[in-house]
Design a protein around this motif. Structure first.
Motif, PDB file in Angstrom:
ATOM      1  N   THR A 167       0.799  -1.223   0.000  1.00 40.61           N
ATOM      2  CA  THR A 167       0.000   0.000   0.000  1.00 40.61           C
ATOM      3  C   THR A 167       0.829   1.269   0.000  1.00 40.61           C
ATOM      4  N   ILE A 168       1.917   1.299   0.752  1.00 43.97           N
ATOM      5  CA  ILE A 168       2.718   2.524   0.804  1.00 43.97           C
ATOM      6  C   ILE A 168       4.007   2.399  -0.007  1.00 43.97           C
ATOM      7  N   GLY A 169       4.136   1.339  -0.775  1.00 49.08           N
ATOM      8  CA  GLY A 169       5.236   1.222  -1.731  1.00 49.08           C
ATOM      9  C   GLY A 169       6.615   1.086  -1.132  1.00 49.08           C
ATOM     10  N   VAL A 170       6.753   0.232  -0.112  1.00 47.96           N
ATOM     11  CA  VAL A 170       8.059   0.125   0.557  1.00 47.96           C
ATOM     12  C   VAL A 170       8.809  -1.163   0.233  1.00 47.96           C
ATOM     13  N   LEU A 171       8.237  -2.013  -0.602  1.00 43.60           N
ATOM     14  CA  LEU A 171       8.924  -3.255  -0.960  1.00 43.60           C
ATOM     15  C   LEU A 171       9.920  -3.035  -2.095  1.00 43.60           C
ATOM     16  N   ASP A 172      10.905  -3.929  -2.176  1.00 42.20           N
ATOM     17  CA  ASP A 172      11.773  -4.005  -3.339  1.00 42.20           C
ATOM     18  C   ASP A 172      11.605  -5.409  -3.922  1.00 42.20           C
ATOM     19  N   PRO A 173      12.181  -5.712  -5.079  1.00 42.20           N
ATOM     20  CA  PRO A 173      11.951  -7.039  -5.672  1.00 42.20           C
ATOM     21  C   PRO A 173      12.368  -8.199  -4.782  1.00 42.20           C
ATOM     22  N   PHE A 174      13.390  -8.010  -3.969  1.00 41.03           N
ATOM     23  CA  PHE A 174      13.874  -9.089  -3.118  1.00 41.03           C
ATOM     24  C   PHE A 174      12.915  -9.353  -1.954  1.00 41.03           C
ATOM     25  N   SER A 175      12.476  -8.280  -1.291  1.00 47.69           N
ATOM     26  CA  SER A 175      11.534  -8.454  -0.183  1.00 47.69           C
ATOM     27  C   SER A 175      10.170  -8.886  -0.705  1.00 47.69           C
ATOM     28  N   THR A 176       9.804  -8.452  -1.907  1.00 46.50           N
ATOM     29  CA  THR A 176       8.553  -8.905  -2.513  1.00 46.50           C
ATOM     30  C   THR A 176       8.584 -10.413  -2.747  1.00 46.50           C
ATOM     31  N   PHE A 177       9.669 -10.875  -3.349  1.00 52.71           N
ATOM     32  CA  PHE A 177       9.804 -12.313  -3.613  1.00 52.71           C
ATOM     33  C   PHE A 177       9.739 -13.106  -2.315  1.00 52.71           C
ATOM     34  N   ASP A 178      10.402 -12.608  -1.297  1.00 50.58           N
ATOM     35  CA  ASP A 178      10.432 -13.298  -0.008  1.00 50.58           C
ATOM     36  C   ASP A 178       9.029 -13.380   0.593  1.00 50.58           C
ATOM     37  N   LEU A 179       8.296 -12.258   0.563  1.00 52.00           N
ATOM     38  CA  LEU A 179       6.953 -12.226   1.130  1.00 52.00           C
ATOM     39  C   LEU A 179       6.008 -13.172   0.395  1.00 52.00           C
ATOM     40  N   VAL A 180       5.967 -13.054  -0.927  1.00 53.68           N
ATOM     41  CA  VAL A 180       5.007 -13.837  -1.702  1.00 53.68           C
ATOM     42  C   VAL A 180       5.357 -15.324  -1.670  1.00 53.68           C
ATOM     43  N   SER A 181       6.634 -15.646  -1.779  1.00 53.73           N
ATOM     44  CA  SER A 181       7.014 -17.062  -1.768  1.00 53.73           C
ATOM     45  C   SER A 181       6.680 -17.712  -0.436  1.00 53.73           C
ATOM     46  N   GLU A 182       6.840 -16.967   0.673  1.00 51.34           N
ATOM     47  CA  GLU A 182       6.494 -17.515   1.985  1.00 51.34           C
ATOM     48  C   GLU A 182       5.001 -17.808   2.071  1.00 51.34           C
ATOM     49  N   ARG A 211       6.969 -14.366 -10.100  1.00 55.77           N
ATOM     50  CA  ARG A 211       7.974 -15.427 -10.072  1.00 55.77           C
ATOM     51  C   ARG A 211       7.985 -16.170  -8.737  1.00 55.77           C
ATOM     52  N   ALA A 212       7.498 -15.499  -7.684  1.00 60.08           N
ATOM     53  CA  ALA A 212       7.453 -16.128  -6.365  1.00 60.08           C
ATOM     54  C   ALA A 212       6.207 -16.980  -6.160  1.00 60.08           C
ATOM     55  N   GLY A 213       5.258 -16.906  -7.090  1.00 53.21           N
ATOM     56  CA  GLY A 213       4.086 -17.764  -6.960  1.00 53.21           C
ATOM     57  C   GLY A 213       2.741 -17.098  -7.116  1.00 53.21           C
ATOM     58  N   ALA A 214       2.686 -15.772  -7.153  1.00 48.67           N
ATOM     59  CA  ALA A 214       1.409 -15.095  -7.405  1.00 48.67           C
ATOM     60  C   ALA A 214       1.009 -15.343  -8.854  1.00 48.67           C
ATOM     61  N   CYS A 215      -0.281 -15.518  -9.087  1.00 51.12           N
ATOM     62  CA  CYS A 215      -0.739 -15.712 -10.470  1.00 51.12           C
ATOM     63  C   CYS A 215      -1.694 -14.612 -10.915  1.00 51.12           C
ATOM     64  N   HIS A 216      -1.903 -13.620 -10.056  1.00 53.64           N
ATOM     65  CA  HIS A 216      -2.714 -12.459 -10.391  1.00 53.64           C
ATOM     66  C   HIS A 216      -1.913 -11.205 -10.033  1.00 53.64           C
ATOM     67  N   ALA A 217      -2.113 -10.141 -10.802  1.00 57.77           N
ATOM     68  CA  ALA A 217      -1.428  -8.887 -10.508  1.00 57.77           C
ATOM     69  C   ALA A 217      -2.366  -7.726 -10.764  1.00 57.77           C
ATOM     70  N   SER A 218      -2.338  -6.760  -9.874  1.00 57.52           N
ATOM     71  CA  SER A 218      -3.137  -5.554 -10.003  1.00 57.52           C
ATOM     72  C   SER A 218      -2.322  -4.500 -10.749  1.00 57.52           C
ATOM     73  N   VAL A 219      -2.927  -3.884 -11.769  1.00 55.38           N
ATOM     74  CA  VAL A 219      -2.233  -2.909 -12.603  1.00 55.38           C
ATOM     75  C   VAL A 219      -3.190  -1.776 -12.970  1.00 55.38           C
ATOM     76  N   THR A 220      -2.635  -0.679 -13.478  1.00 52.32           N
ATOM     77  CA  THR A 220      -3.444   0.388 -14.059  1.00 52.32           C
ATOM     78  C   THR A 220      -2.804   0.833 -15.367  1.00 52.32           C
ATOM     79  N   VAL A 221      -3.596   1.353 -16.252  1.00 51.87           N
ATOM     80  CA  VAL A 221      -3.077   1.871 -17.514  1.00 51.87           C
ATOM     81  C   VAL A 221      -2.222   3.098 -17.221  1.00 51.87           C
ATOM     82  N   GLY A 222      -1.015   3.090 -17.745  1.00 50.17           N
ATOM     83  CA  GLY A 222      -0.111   4.210 -17.522  1.00 50.17           C
ATOM     84  C   GLY A 222       0.420   4.310 -16.110  1.00 50.17           C
TER      85      GLY A 222
END
Length: 383
Positions: A167-182, A211-222
């Motif tokens: 929500t507040i944008g504090v993750l990086d790719p490494f911590s994201t992978f760690d969170l989602v894979s867990e 890559r950590a296992g999520a199969c859905h992603a939230s996005v917006t145009v632009g």
């Protein structure tokens, strides 16, 4: 076999939270139609609990009968869920903070109380026949054990998916992978990731989550959204297709016009260097790069512009060499005379430096013709 990844576009809900952006009902209908035409499988179309105007827009989109899943966003409150049911939408995203700081300061809830709310509200929505997704707000700062309890409770109550929101944008790719894979390793529940772009990492974090296992992603145009925005539909879809060989069902060729459409109605300008859809992202000025692209495109090409319905463009500027200049001149019916090569390069560089811009094709032809006339005049004078 290609992995199937589902993109949930929330331009009409979270994207509209960008400062100064306010879509009319007609504009929301148009954006929804464009998203569906581009192959987006899910659209989060609004927040019915906001009031009558938002309810009207949600109903208008539902009435289109688009071949996609339509969701509305709700707080985990009965009045929000009742509004969603009244709108006729077939799916809901029920949202509740997951971090202690947001639970206590926003809602005065402890972890046990939050789990009770999840069980009650998800159960109520599922009993009404809705597809239920649960959003864990501020999952990036949540206690991992509590986050696991939320996922387990949501699944047991009838939810089909859980969104982990940075929500507040504090993750990086490494911590994201760690969170989602867990989380993915503990439960068979479908996971969705929502990345915010406060540090410019939303797209990278989204790819890491997948890559950590999520199969859905939230996005917006632009990447439209509050503060620095969200993960960008165009970037995520193209990166998944090219880098991960994943199947999203998105028509990549539709992305430039889709981005232009949303930018127009949002009153936003697409930066020239915006990946995938920016005006300059397939444009080359450097002489060596252009020469190699003309000879063998893959030498300087990570994303084939044809995949997104675009093409390479050579422009002339301070860094252009004879090969690039000759190429553009030839396209305009001129053959670069060897004895004028040094002169035209010098003219191009001085003009580009003075104007701090590239040289338009017509301007290049004019400069070259002037040199040709001057050379002809000198030759006649000698005679």
């Amino acid at each position: 076999m290609e992995r199937q990844i589902f993109l949930n576009d929330t331009t009409l809900r979270d994207g509209e939270k960008a400062p100064g952006v306010a879509f009319t009902t007609a504009e929301k209908v148009g954006i929804a139609e464009s998203l569906a035409a581009a192959g987006v499988p899910e659209i989060e179309i609004g927040t019915p609990g906001m009031g009558a105007e938002e309810m009207e827009a949600v109903r208008a989109v539902v009435a289109l009968g688009l071949p996609v899943r339509l969701l509305t966003w709700c707080r985990m409150l009965s009045e929000d869920l009742d509004a969603a049911i009244e709108s006729g939408v077939p799916a809901v995203n029920l949202s509740l903070p997951a971090s202690d700081i947001q639970l206590t300061r926003k809602l005065s809830l402890d972890r046990a109380g939050a789990l009770e709310v999840v069980q009650r509200m998800v159960g109520h929505a599922a009993a009404r026949g809705l597809f239920v997704a649960v959003e864990c707000e501020d999952a990036s700062r949540a206690d991992r054990a509590h986050l696991a309890d939320v996922i387990e409770t949501a699944a047991r109550a009838g939810a089909s998916r859980v969104r982990l929101s940075d929500t507040i944008g504090v993750l990086d790719p490494f911590s994201t992978f760690d969170l989602v894979s867990e989380m993915a390793s503990q439960y068979l529940m479908d996971l969705e990731f929502q990345g915010r772009n406060d540090f410019g990492l939303a797209t990278a974090n989204t790819l890491a989550a997948i890559r950590a296992g999520a199969c859905h992603a939230s996005v917006t145009v632009g990447g439209l959204g509050e503060r620095a925005g969200n993960a960008t539909l165009e970037e995520v879809a193209a990166a998944l297709a090219v880098l991960d060989r994943a199947n999203t069902g998105i028509d990549l060729k539709a992305l430039p016009e889709l981005a232009a459409h949303v930018a127009r109605v949002a009153g936003r300008r697409i930066p020239a260097i915006k990946p995938v859809v920016g005006a300059d992202v397939f444009t080359q000025e450097t002489g060596l790069d252009i020469a190699e692209l003309l000879r063998e495109p893959c030498t300087y090409q990570g994303l084939d512009p044809a995949l997104v319905g675009r093409h390479h463009q050579a422009v002339i500027g301070k860094h252009s060499d004879a090969t690039a200049i000759a190429h553009v001149l030839k396209e305009k019916g001129r053959e670069l005379e060897p004895n004028l090569t040094a002169a035209i390069i010098a003219r191009v560089r001085s003009t580009a430096s003075e104007t701090k811009s590239t040289i338009a094709e017509a301007q290049l032809v004019k400069l070259y013709d002037e040199l040709c006339r001057a050379a002809s005049d000198r030759s006649l004078a000698k005679e």
